[in-house]
Scaffold this motif. Structure first.
Motif, PDB file in Angstrom:
ATOM      1  N   ALA A   1       0.768  -1.158  -0.097  1.00  0.00           N
ATOM      2  CA  ALA A   1       0.081  -0.024   0.137  1.00  0.00           C
ATOM      3  C   ALA A   1       0.854   1.521  -0.023  1.00  0.00           C
ATOM      4  O   ALA A   1       0.435   2.178  -0.633  1.00  0.00           O
ATOM      5  N   PHE A   2       2.076   1.286   0.638  1.00  0.00           N
ATOM      6  CA  PHE A   2       2.890   2.335   0.800  1.00  0.00           C
ATOM      7  C   PHE A   2       4.083   2.332  -0.169  1.00  0.00           C
ATOM      8  O   PHE A   2       4.862   3.079   0.071  1.00  0.00           O
TER       9      PHE A   2
ATOM     10  N   LEU B   1      -7.582  11.907   0.686  1.00  0.00           N
ATOM     11  CA  LEU B   1      -7.564  11.765  -0.859  1.00  0.00           C
ATOM     12  C   LEU B   1      -7.416  13.301  -1.423  1.00  0.00           C
ATOM     13  O   LEU B   1      -6.623  13.357  -2.670  1.00  0.00           O
ATOM     14  N   ALA B   2      -7.873  14.252  -0.817  1.00  0.00           N
ATOM     15  CA  ALA B   2      -7.761  15.619  -1.484  1.00  0.00           C
ATOM     16  C   ALA B   2      -6.701  16.189  -1.347  1.00  0.00           C
ATOM     17  O   ALA B   2      -6.479  17.356  -1.826  1.00  0.00           O
ATOM     18  N   SER B   3      -5.698  15.806  -0.294  1.00  0.00           N
ATOM     19  CA  SER B   3      -4.572  16.546  -0.051  1.00  0.00           C
ATOM     20  C   SER B   3      -3.234  15.646  -0.304  1.00  0.00           C
ATOM     21  O   SER B   3      -3.351  14.634  -0.284  1.00  0.00           O
ATOM     22  N   PRO B   4      -2.180  16.320  -0.793  1.00  0.00           N
ATOM     23  CA  PRO B   4      -1.018  15.446  -1.149  1.00  0.00           C
ATOM     24  C   PRO B   4      -0.299  14.983   0.015  1.00  0.00           C
ATOM     25  O   PRO B   4      -0.447  15.528   1.099  1.00  0.00           O
TER      26      PRO B   4
ATOM     27  N   PRO C   1       1.427  10.859   1.667  1.00  0.00           N
ATOM     28  CA  PRO C   1       1.577   9.706   1.623  1.00  0.00           C
ATOM     29  C   PRO C   1       0.285   8.690   1.594  1.00  0.00           C
ATOM     30  O   PRO C   1       0.233   7.846   0.732  1.00  0.00           O
ATOM     31  N   TYR C   2      -0.768   9.319   2.306  1.00  0.00           N
ATOM     32  CA  TYR C   2      -1.969   8.312   1.928  1.00  0.00           C
ATOM     33  C   TYR C   2      -2.635   8.426   0.509  1.00  0.00           C
ATOM     34  O   TYR C   2      -3.033   7.537   0.135  1.00  0.00           O
TER      35      TYR C   2
ATOM     36  N   GLU D   1      -1.166   9.188  -2.264  1.00  0.00           N
ATOM     37  CA  GLU D   1      -0.080   8.579  -2.996  1.00  0.00           C
ATOM     38  C   GLU D   1      -0.128   6.956  -3.144  1.00  0.00           C
ATOM     39  O   GLU D   1      -0.450   6.265  -4.066  1.00  0.00           O
ATOM     40  N   SER D   2      -0.496   6.609  -1.999  1.00  0.00           N
ATOM     41  CA  SER D   2      -0.579   4.941  -1.738  1.00  0.00           C
ATOM     42  C   SER D   2      -2.000   4.674  -2.354  1.00  0.00           C
ATOM     43  O   SER D   2      -2.323   3.590  -3.048  1.00  0.00           O
ATOM     44  N   TRP D   3      -3.001   5.325  -2.065  1.00  0.00           N
ATOM     45  CA  TRP D   3      -4.364   5.127  -2.571  1.00  0.00           C
ATOM     46  C   TRP D   3      -4.338   5.028  -3.937  1.00  0.00           C
ATOM     47  O   TRP D   3      -4.821   3.975  -4.590  1.00  0.00           O
ATOM     48  N   LEU D   4      -4.059   6.143  -4.645  1.00  0.00           N
ATOM     49  CA  LEU D   4      -3.964   5.981  -6.123  1.00  0.00           C
ATOM     50  C   LEU D   4      -2.929   5.170  -6.714  1.00  0.00           C
ATOM     51  O   LEU D   4      -3.345   4.780  -7.848  1.00  0.00           O
ATOM     52  N   ALA D   5      -1.965   4.696  -5.908  1.00  0.00           N
ATOM     53  CA  ALA D   5      -0.996   3.631  -6.549  1.00  0.00           C
ATOM     54  C   ALA D   5      -1.657   2.359  -6.522  1.00  0.00           C
ATOM     55  O   ALA D   5      -1.324   1.382  -7.429  1.00  0.00           O
ATOM     56  N   HIS D   6      -2.433   2.009  -5.592  1.00  0.00           N
ATOM     57  CA  HIS D   6      -2.880   0.515  -5.380  1.00  0.00           C
ATOM     58  C   HIS D   6      -4.444   0.435  -5.574  1.00  0.00           C
ATOM     59  O   HIS D   6      -5.022  -0.609  -5.209  1.00  0.00           O
ATOM     60  N   SER D   7      -5.176   1.562  -5.539  1.00  0.00           N
ATOM     61  CA  SER D   7      -6.842   1.371  -5.516  1.00  0.00           C
ATOM     62  C   SER D   7      -7.127   0.981  -7.052  1.00  0.00           C
ATOM     63  O   SER D   7      -6.575   1.249  -8.108  1.00  0.00           O
ATOM     64  N   PRO D   8      -7.998   0.038  -7.185  1.00  0.00           N
ATOM     65  CA  PRO D   8      -8.431  -0.558  -8.413  1.00  0.00           C
ATOM     66  C   PRO D   8      -9.370   0.679  -9.130  1.00  0.00           C
ATOM     67  O   PRO D   8      -9.458   0.547 -10.140  1.00  0.00           O
TER      68      PRO D   8
END
Length: 603
Positions: free
Chosen positions: A229-230, A573-576, A578-579, A581-588
């Motif tokens: 996730a990270f 999700l609305a703020s730059p 680590p959260y 970045e990880s969500w966008l990288a791994h969310s379907p």
């Protein structure tokens, strides 16, 4: 080359006892069995004495043949040699059997002491440092000591007595021949000293690096989804690779140390035997000694080759066992020095009633550092309102589980305050199926629970399979104590744990990666059960997957022991950071920023 940063420091490990302490413990164990210890000494000594009969008889046979003493004389010495050899073998086997029984009893007592001590260690002590160090001690070190005690001890004890008796016999043949044999001593002494000086460091390093490698593997496996996730999976795999390489390098160095010892041993054998034969030749020329006695001396010295080699080469296993013993005794001493564990953890810092309009959980400027490794959390402030769920996310070692354990009362804060409204119920990722039936397991959370209450709890968490089993469970009736074991897999074990928490009906629950050790085919059922448990309760959720965290009311992102982000799923999700970045990288569905629906089921 291994990156030093990937190496564990000695300070991250549990303590290791010194040599004097290890000798004290071993001596105390031996004193419990004085009779058998004395019997072992007597039997090995007698076997060693019979062992010199054959070389002596062979020397006599040489002299008898040289002097034409006749067949009867030669036959007598041959028979004597056979009797001596047979007697030595028989006594050696008897001594080995007695010693093996003694060693196994000693190892059983030591193993019980170590395991009992490990179970008495406070949670904070086990958490302080790498937990694989304790695991390697109660597995690898126990095995190393058991192997040395069961297989090596008889060999080395037999070799030690054989060397001593043979040396006395050689001196009795002729002091000059014994002095000649001592020419080999420098090779043995120098080789052994070099081996001992280097091998203890090498083998201790091997054990530490094996524990380090195991810890890296555990961290990579336990936190696989969090690491993914990270986006730090590659770093974790590199850590495993580097620590495995360091472990292999240490083992290779151990082989090199042993090979250097072999060269010293072979040199000593060559020098000693050559010196005896040369001295015997000169003494025979002077007429002061017979060829038979020279033969006896040479055979006695040759007889030392095997026991000396076994004794010196056995130092390899002895070193491993000594290091293992020191690490095991370290656990025993640590448990003895640790304060008694409380009967149950309690919240620290007071209750939430101390402040106006309190949250269910309030963490204010909290710092907690493990005393040995100095890891932990630093100046953390966090409020969890009543009836809400706050998820803690972050990579392994970021501090999220440490904070949960402090809130649960496992560790007192180094500084700052933790205020809780009621004693929290702590549910960890470890799977625990306690002895007994389903009813026995459930009543650990609520001893007076009725059958109907247990059925209600099981149905609430979706464990219908357990309801059926409970109907046929005699233990569900408090007046019936017959056992009713039910085979359970990992998912069902954790479902029972959630049902047990539901039955206890706590106001606050702490869920420390409660699905981390549950397989994929069981995860949905366990997560659904946890969602029910969270309903209308205050929950602190340590999440190893962002999909879990997204169901929480608030999310705190940890890094290096601090909260680096805090907010709702949509806000994060609305703020730059680590959260996001990880969500966008791994969310379907990375573009979907809607507020996720909290999973919940009603009983």
């Amino acid at each position: 080359m291994t990156d030093p940063a990937m190496e564990p420091t000695t300070s991250e490990m549990l303590p290791v006892a010194d040599g004097s302490r290890v000798r004290t413990v071993v001596g105390a164990l031996l004193r419990r069995h004085r009779g058998r210890t004395a019997a072992v000494v007597v039997l090995f000594l007698a076997a060693a004495a019979l062992g010199v009969v054959m070389p002596a008889c062979l020397g006599r046979i040489v002299d008898a043949v040289a002097s034409d003493a006749g067949l009867s004389v030669v036959s007598g010495w041959v028979a004597a040699a056979a009797v001596g050899a047979a007697g030595a073998v028989a006594l050696t086997l008897w001594a080995t059997r007695v010693l093996t029984g003694l060693v196994q009893d000693l190892l059983a007592e030591l193993r019980e002491d170590v395991f009992a001590s490990a179970m008495r260690l406070p949670v904070s002590t086990v958490d302080d440092g790498e937990r694989a160090d304790l695991l390697s001690r109660v597995t690898g070190d126990v095995d190393a000591v058991a192997e040395a005690g069961g297989n090596v001890a008889p060999t080395l004890l037999s070799a030690g007595f054989a060397i001593g008796v043979s040396a006395v016999a050689l001196a009795a043949v002729d002091p000059w021949l014994e002095l000649a044999g001592l020419a080999s001593a420098p090779c043995y002494v120098l080789g052994t000293r070099a081996f001992l000086r280097r091998s203890r460091v090498v083998f201790r390093t091997v054990r530490i690096r094996e524990a380090s490698r195991s810890q890296a593997v555990l961290d990579a496996v336990d936190g696989a989804e969090t690491l993914a996730a990270f986006a730090v999976t590659d770093h974790a795999l590199e850590r495993v690779r580097d620590r495995a390489t360091a472990s292999i390098d240490a083992q290779i160095e151990g082989v090199r140390v042993a090979n250097r010892l072999f060269r010293w041993i072979n040199s000593g054998e060559l020098v000693g035997l050559s010196a005896i034969l040369a001295t015997g030749f000169l003494l025979n020329l002077q007429g002061t000694i017979t060829v038979g006695l020279v033969t006896t001396a040479a055979l006695l010295f040759h007889r030392l080759f095997d026991p000396v080699g076994r004794l010196i080469l056995g130092l390899d296993d002895i070193q491993r066992a000594t290091v293992g013993l020191a690490r095991l005794v370290g656990v025993i001493d640590l448990a003895a020095a640790s304060p008694a564990m409380p009967e149950s953890p309690s919240p620290v810092g007071g209750t939430a009633d101390d402040v106006a309009a309190p949250p269910a959980i309030r963490v204010h400027d909290l710092t907690f550092r493990y005393p040995t490794t100095d890891r932990g959390v630093t100046q953390v402030t966090l409020d969890v309102p009543p009836g809400t769920t706050t998820a803690l996310v972050g990579t392994s070692g970021s501090g999220k589980s440490t904070l949960a354990r402090v809130v649960a009362g496992h560790h007192p804060p180094t500084s700052g305050r933790v205020l809780v409204g009621q004693t929290p119920y702590y549910l960890s990722q470890e799977l625990h199926h306690f002895r007994g039936s389903i009813a026995d397991n459930l009543r650990l959370g609520a001893p007076d629970a009725s059958r109907d209450e247990m059925v209600s709890a099981l149905r609430a968490v979706g464990a219908e399979w357990a309801v059926t089993a409970l109907q046929d469970d005699p233990a569900a009736d408090p007046t019936d104590s017959r056992p009713s074991p039910v085979p359970l897999d990992e998912g069902r074990i954790q479902q029972l744990a959630v049902a047990r928490a539901f039955l206890a009906d706590p106001a606050i629950v702490i869920l420390d990666e409660a699905t981390a050790d549950v397989g994929l085919h069981h995860r949905d059922a366990v997560e659904a059960a946890i969602a029910v448990l969270r309903t209308d309760r205050t929950a602190l959720l340590i999440a190893h997957r962002l999909e879990q965290a997204a169901t929480a009311d608030r999310i705190a992102v940890f890094a290096d022991g601090r909260i680096v982000q805090h907010g709702t799923h949509v806000e994060l999700l609305a703020s730059p950071g680590p959260y996001r970045e990880s969500w966008l990288a791994h969310s379907p569905h990375p573009t979907q920023h809607t507020e996720p629906t909290r999973e919940a089921e009603t009983p």
